[in-house]
Design a protein around this motif. Sequence first.
Motif, PDB file in Angstrom:
ATOM      1  N   GLU A  62      86.624   6.264 -41.888  1.00  0.00           N
ATOM      2  CA  GLU A  62      85.937   7.157 -42.828  1.00  0.00           C
ATOM      3  C   GLU A  62      84.433   6.913 -42.811  1.00  0.00           C
ATOM      4  OE1 GLU A  62      85.418  10.299 -45.167  1.00  0.00           O
ATOM      5  OE2 GLU A  62      87.302   9.717 -44.217  1.00  0.00           O
ATOM      6  N   ARG A  97      83.138   8.662 -39.733  1.00  0.00           N
ATOM      7  CA  ARG A  97      83.098  10.117 -39.943  1.00  0.00           C
ATOM      8  C   ARG A  97      81.942  10.507 -40.863  1.00  0.00           C
ATOM      9  NH1 ARG A  97      88.478   9.240 -39.398  1.00  0.00           N
ATOM     10  NH2 ARG A  97      88.871   8.807 -41.600  1.00  0.00           N
ATOM     11  N   ARG A 130      78.642  10.140 -38.917  1.00  0.00           N
ATOM     12  CA  ARG A 130      78.519  11.183 -37.895  1.00  0.00           C
ATOM     13  C   ARG A 130      78.191  12.526 -38.536  1.00  0.00           C
ATOM     14  NH1 ARG A 130      83.161  10.297 -35.684  1.00  0.00           N
ATOM     15  NH2 ARG A 130      82.430   8.743 -34.197  1.00  0.00           N
ATOM     16  N   ALA A 131      78.873  12.866 -39.620  1.00  0.00           N
ATOM     17  CA  ALA A 131      78.666  14.148 -40.292  1.00  0.00           C
ATOM     18  C   ALA A 131      77.262  14.276 -40.871  1.00  0.00           C
ATOM     19  CB  ALA A 131      79.701  14.323 -41.405  1.00  0.00           C
ATOM     20  N   ARG A 156      77.115  15.044 -33.921  1.00  0.00           N
ATOM     21  CA  ARG A 156      77.897  15.458 -35.094  1.00  0.00           C
ATOM     22  C   ARG A 156      79.201  16.121 -34.686  1.00  0.00           C
ATOM     23  NH1 ARG A 156      73.489  17.851 -39.313  1.00  0.00           N
ATOM     24  NH2 ARG A 156      71.933  16.291 -38.908  1.00  0.00           N
ATOM     25  N   THR A 157      80.199  15.999 -35.571  1.00  0.00           N
ATOM     26  CA  THR A 157      81.473  16.698 -35.353  1.00  0.00           C
ATOM     27  C   THR A 157      81.760  17.612 -36.517  1.00  0.00           C
ATOM     28  OG1 THR A 157      82.701  14.893 -36.365  1.00  0.00           O
ATOM     29  CG2 THR A 157      82.448  14.848 -33.950  1.00  0.00           C
TER      30      THR A 157
END
Length: 87
Positions: free
Chosen positions: A24, A27, A30-31, A86-87
Amino acid sequence: LELKRMSVSKDYRGRGISKALCGEVLRFARARGYGAVVLSTSMVQLAAQRLYEGQGFRKVGATSPSLLGSLLCFQIFHYRCDLPGRT
């Protein structure tokens, strides 16, 4: 982004909670456009080292926390996980 002092109570270890928390954090970073996540752990935290390396972190250095630490050959390992976009 620096991950500091992640800990799971002994009663709940071995259930994948640390892996989920670490995932988490990656994530989240990255976001929000961070280029990497860094952290430090001691040489005696073998389970933590395995967790971080399994999540894509690589060891980038080691330091001693003090003169006494140096005399005792105690090290803090520094890890980095690069986030390729980013994803």
